[in-house]
Design a protein around this motif. Sequence first.
Motif, PDB file in Angstrom:
ATOM      1  N   ARG A   1       0.837  -1.227   0.000  1.00  0.00           N
ATOM      2  CA  ARG A   1       0.000   0.000   0.000  1.00  0.00           C
ATOM      3  C   ARG A   1       0.857   1.257   0.000  1.00  0.00           C
ATOM      4  NH1 ARG A   1      -4.745  -1.696   4.366  1.00  0.00           N
ATOM      5  NH2 ARG A   1      -5.922  -3.066   2.939  1.00  0.00           N
ATOM      6  N   ASN A   2       1.928   1.222   0.812  1.00  0.00           N
ATOM      7  CA  ASN A   2       2.822   2.387   0.817  1.00  0.00           C
ATOM      8  C   ASN A   2       3.440   2.582  -0.560  1.00  0.00           C
ATOM      9  OD1 ASN A   2       2.290   2.776   3.526  1.00  0.00           O
ATOM     10  ND2 ASN A   2       4.014   1.531   4.223  1.00  0.00           N
ATOM     11  N   GLN A   3       3.805   1.464  -1.187  1.00  0.00           N
ATOM     12  CA  GLN A   3       4.407   1.557  -2.513  1.00  0.00           C
ATOM     13  C   GLN A   3       3.390   2.078  -3.537  1.00  0.00           C
ATOM     14  OE1 GLN A   3       6.189  -2.064  -3.743  1.00  0.00           O
ATOM     15  NE2 GLN A   3       7.281  -1.174  -5.477  1.00  0.00           N
ATOM     16  N   ILE A   4       2.108   1.607  -3.398  1.00  0.00           N
ATOM     17  CA  ILE A   4       1.047   2.118  -4.295  1.00  0.00           C
ATOM     18  C   ILE A   4       0.861   3.619  -4.114  1.00  0.00           C
ATOM     19  CG2 ILE A   4      -1.436   2.034  -4.706  1.00  0.00           C
ATOM     20  CD1 ILE A   4      -1.298  -0.963  -4.210  1.00  0.00           C
ATOM     21  N   SER A   5       0.893   4.053  -2.832  1.00  0.00           N
ATOM     22  CA  SER A   5       0.762   5.496  -2.572  1.00  0.00           C
ATOM     23  C   SER A   5       1.890   6.260  -3.254  1.00  0.00           C
ATOM     24  CB  SER A   5       0.767   5.757  -1.073  1.00  0.00           C
ATOM     25  OG  SER A   5      -0.307   5.089  -0.437  1.00  0.00           O
ATOM     26  N   GLU A   6       3.107   5.702  -3.158  1.00  0.00           N
ATOM     27  CA  GLU A   6       4.232   6.369  -3.823  1.00  0.00           C
ATOM     28  C   GLU A   6       4.029   6.391  -5.340  1.00  0.00           C
ATOM     29  OE1 GLU A   6       7.660   4.257  -2.591  1.00  0.00           O
ATOM     30  OE2 GLU A   6       7.590   4.914  -0.490  1.00  0.00           O
ATOM     31  N   TYR A   7       3.531   5.236  -5.872  1.00  0.00           N
ATOM     32  CA  TYR A   7       3.274   5.200  -7.320  1.00  0.00           C
ATOM     33  C   TYR A   7       2.204   6.211  -7.731  1.00  0.00           C
ATOM     34  CZ  TYR A   7       6.053   0.910  -7.627  1.00  0.00           C
ATOM     35  OH  TYR A   7       7.060   0.000  -7.600  1.00  0.00           O
ATOM     36  N   GLU A   8       1.152   6.333  -6.873  1.00  0.00           N
ATOM     37  CA  GLU A   8       0.098   7.307  -7.197  1.00  0.00           C
ATOM     38  C   GLU A   8       0.641   8.734  -7.207  1.00  0.00           C
ATOM     39  OE1 GLU A   8      -2.952   6.590  -4.381  1.00  0.00           O
ATOM     40  OE2 GLU A   8      -3.841   4.891  -5.485  1.00  0.00           O
ATOM     41  N   GLU A   9       1.511   9.028  -6.216  1.00  0.00           N
ATOM     42  CA  GLU A   9       2.114  10.362  -6.200  1.00  0.00           C
ATOM     43  C   GLU A   9       2.963  10.576  -7.461  1.00  0.00           C
ATOM     44  OE1 GLU A   9       4.254  10.615  -2.567  1.00  0.00           O
ATOM     45  OE2 GLU A   9       2.460  10.682  -1.282  1.00  0.00           O
ATOM     46  N   GLU A  10       3.738   9.538  -7.807  1.00  0.00           N
ATOM     47  CA  GLU A  10       4.542   9.657  -9.018  1.00  0.00           C
ATOM     48  C   GLU A  10       3.658   9.805 -10.258  1.00  0.00           C
ATOM     49  OE1 GLU A  10       7.118   6.349  -9.269  1.00  0.00           O
ATOM     50  OE2 GLU A  10       8.322   6.859  -7.514  1.00  0.00           O
ATOM     51  N   LEU A  11       2.496   9.043 -10.269  1.00  0.00           N
ATOM     52  CA  LEU A  11       1.563   9.160 -11.402  1.00  0.00           C
ATOM     53  C   LEU A  11       0.978  10.559 -11.512  1.00  0.00           C
ATOM     54  CD1 LEU A  11       0.081   7.773 -13.703  1.00  0.00           C
ATOM     55  CD2 LEU A  11      -1.684   7.078 -12.070  1.00  0.00           C
ATOM     56  N   THR A  12       0.653  11.129 -10.326  1.00  0.00           N
ATOM     57  CA  THR A  12       0.134  12.508 -10.326  1.00  0.00           C
ATOM     58  C   THR A  12       1.179  13.471 -10.896  1.00  0.00           C
ATOM     59  OG1 THR A  12      -1.208  11.972  -8.399  1.00  0.00           O
ATOM     60  CG2 THR A  12      -0.902  14.297  -8.915  1.00  0.00           C
TER      61      THR A  12
ATOM     62  N   LEU B   1       3.639  12.650 -12.873  1.00  0.00           N
ATOM     63  CA  LEU B   1       3.800  12.385 -14.306  1.00  0.00           C
ATOM     64  C   LEU B   1       2.642  12.954 -15.115  1.00  0.00           C
ATOM     65  CD1 LEU B   1       5.178   8.738 -14.211  1.00  0.00           C
ATOM     66  CD2 LEU B   1       6.435  10.817 -14.733  1.00  0.00           C
ATOM     67  N   SER B   2       1.396  12.933 -14.528  1.00  0.00           N
ATOM     68  CA  SER B   2       0.254  13.535 -15.231  1.00  0.00           C
ATOM     69  C   SER B   2       0.495  15.016 -15.488  1.00  0.00           C
ATOM     70  CB  SER B   2      -1.023  13.327 -14.419  1.00  0.00           C
ATOM     71  OG  SER B   2      -1.301  11.963 -14.275  1.00  0.00           O
ATOM     72  N   GLY B   3       1.002  15.695 -14.460  1.00  0.00           N
ATOM     73  CA  GLY B   3       1.317  17.111 -14.658  1.00  0.00           C
ATOM     74  C   GLY B   3       2.373  17.301 -15.725  1.00  0.00           C
ATOM     75  N   VAL B   4       3.374  16.417 -15.687  1.00  0.00           N
ATOM     76  CA  VAL B   4       4.436  16.509 -16.700  1.00  0.00           C
ATOM     77  C   VAL B   4       3.860  16.239 -18.088  1.00  0.00           C
ATOM     78  CG1 VAL B   4       6.569  15.441 -17.496  1.00  0.00           C
ATOM     79  CG2 VAL B   4       6.239  15.889 -15.059  1.00  0.00           C
ATOM     80  N   ARG B   5       2.906  15.234 -18.154  1.00  0.00           N
ATOM     81  CA  ARG B   5       2.313  14.938 -19.443  1.00  0.00           C
ATOM     82  C   ARG B   5       1.512  16.130 -19.979  1.00  0.00           C
ATOM     83  NH1 ARG B   5      -2.045  10.285 -19.534  1.00  0.00           N
ATOM     84  NH2 ARG B   5      -3.120  11.934 -18.379  1.00  0.00           N
ATOM     85  N   ASP B   6       0.755  16.783 -19.069  1.00  0.00           N
ATOM     86  CA  ASP B   6       0.003  17.973 -19.496  1.00  0.00           C
ATOM     87  C   ASP B   6       0.949  19.047 -20.015  1.00  0.00           C
ATOM     88  OD1 ASP B   6      -2.257  16.651 -18.757  1.00  0.00           O
ATOM     89  OD2 ASP B   6      -2.406  17.589 -16.781  1.00  0.00           O
ATOM     90  N   GLU B   7       2.042  19.245 -19.250  1.00  0.00           N
ATOM     91  CA  GLU B   7       3.008  20.249 -19.709  1.00  0.00           C
ATOM     92  C   GLU B   7       3.605  19.847 -21.051  1.00  0.00           C
ATOM     93  OE1 GLU B   7       5.860  20.707 -16.650  1.00  0.00           O
ATOM     94  OE2 GLU B   7       4.473  21.659 -15.210  1.00  0.00           O
TER      95      GLU B   7
END
Length: 636
Positions: free
Chosen positions: A174-185, A187-193
């Motif tokens: 779960r902690n790792q998923i949370s880290e992945y979600e933060e990284e995904l968030t 990356l989403s910002g980076v993708r938008d940029e």
Amino acid sequence: MSRLPVMSASKRVLTSTSSSGSENGQDLAPAQKRVRKDPESVKPQAAATIIGGKRPAVAATRAPLSKPVRGMGAATVAVGPSRGVMKPSMASTAAKGGNTKQPVASTGTKAGGGAAPRRHAWDLKGKVSDMEGKLRNYQTKVKSVNQENEVLKDSMTQSRTRVGQMEKELVKQRNQISEYEEELTTLSGVRDELEKVSSDKSTLQKELSNLEGKYKVMETLRDSQETELQTLKMKLSVQESTLARVQATLRDTEEEVRGLKETVAQQEDELHAGEMERRRLHNTIQELKGNIRVFCRVRPLVDGGLSKHLQLPASDNKMITLAKTEESHTGKTADTQKNYNFSFDRVFGPQASQHEVFEEISLLVQSALDGYNVCCFAYGQTGSGKTYTMEGDEFDETRGVIPRAVKQIFKAAEKLAAQGWEFTFTASFVEIYNESLRDLLYTGKANKRPEHEIRKSANNEVTITNLTYEKVSNEDQVLGLINLANQNRSTAQTAQNDRSSRSHSVFQLDIEGVNSGRDVKCKSTLCLVDLAGSERMMKSQSQGERFKEMTAINTSLTNLGIVIAALANKESHVPYRNSKLTYLLQACLGGNSKTLMFVNIAPETDSLGETLNSLRFASKVNACVIGTASANRKLS
């Protein structure tokens, strides 16, 4: 001393702890003897084995006995009270809990698999030995169960340890998923940029491409201007060099001019002849457009074919001959046959289709979009096919003039829209019944119908008060209005027609066109009329309300004939106001309009008189000349 009932052997056996599991009802006799010999030994055991307050079931304990045992005297009574409650032993209670329907001894025998012999009730030592064997088996089973329990406990401990590890692993995941979600968030910002940067890049590339294109155009323009400058310099030098030659060849040029003048004079003569021919043709077309055109249509017989008294020449589609046999008044001569020949703009035989009929008037309908007022009406006796010609059936191949004209109008309007024309269409449907006007598009209550009057405006346009005018934009809307009008139209059954029209119906489509690009406007009216059928009282056998309707119909048609005759004779006064029909059709008959009349005739022999009258009336209309029609066009 009174004799008391003797207790059964099973009850006495229950007082002993060791005899509860193997006794049977058949071993009661030795037990009774032992009790009589040693009654004192039974009493303490009986007192020691009472474990409950309930008395055992009598039926279960006495079932094996075939009959009750007789009393044995006072010594037997000493075992227990005469009516006291003897409490069952623990062994008996255990047997009762397992299966109360069978004796305990038989149950124990079954548990042993049938190998151990059945012991007598007095063999207590053997019974104790059996019980000890069973106890050892039970101990062995308990030990085995304990071992299995230990194994299960170890397995349980291992499972709990594993669960703990899995829970820790779950928390870690779960902690790792949370880290992945933060990284995904992130990356989403980076993708938008990145998308924004890509969009900006494509925009800049497009601008760069446009600038490069403009630059190339400017370079091409510069090169062309330089080339043009060089060309002009060359031309200037050529002109300077040819100036001398032109002066030298001036005489030759003057001779060529004289030859060209002769050619121009010849071409001017040819152009004048062409202009005169164009004017003559144009004048002929205008005269044809200004006349009332008449078409004749013959309805087929019920069984098909053509009646003998009607003759249609195969080589001439404008002639029709009516052969009438006249009886001799004196009776001395034979009956004579008289032929009546009529000529119209077109005659349609019984085989003519709806499509063929409409093809002849399609150009006339097209004129409505060109700004000309167009009127088409059908005349004839009852049952001659007027309504079929004007309206037809619901199928495409049998549709009449009205739906086909509407379809052509909207198709032509769509084509003209590509040239900048915008059209608005307004439809109305009025009925003249008994010299009164009725709105066929009225949908309100019958008792609240408004009254209608014909009014003539200052610019000679005829309008009707309180009439329903519907804006329409396609063919289906107009066909819906036509269906509504047919439902509201007055029809009745007569001797000549099962569904005879008892009124004149007038369908009007007002057309207004605007071409904003050329500042041109046009306005016209397409008027399609289905007249009520003319009929004689002797043939229609009309009575009451039908007679009143027939009188009104014939009167209005007679006034129509009077107006046509006045127009044909070019009289100064034309009595349009004699009937509502002629007053409403005033613009069509004598105004700025292109008019077409259908005369429908019935082929039956008994309709010969009405057919002759209709053809004569149509001939008068065909001879009538109205003013030359002109287009209603205005320049803004």
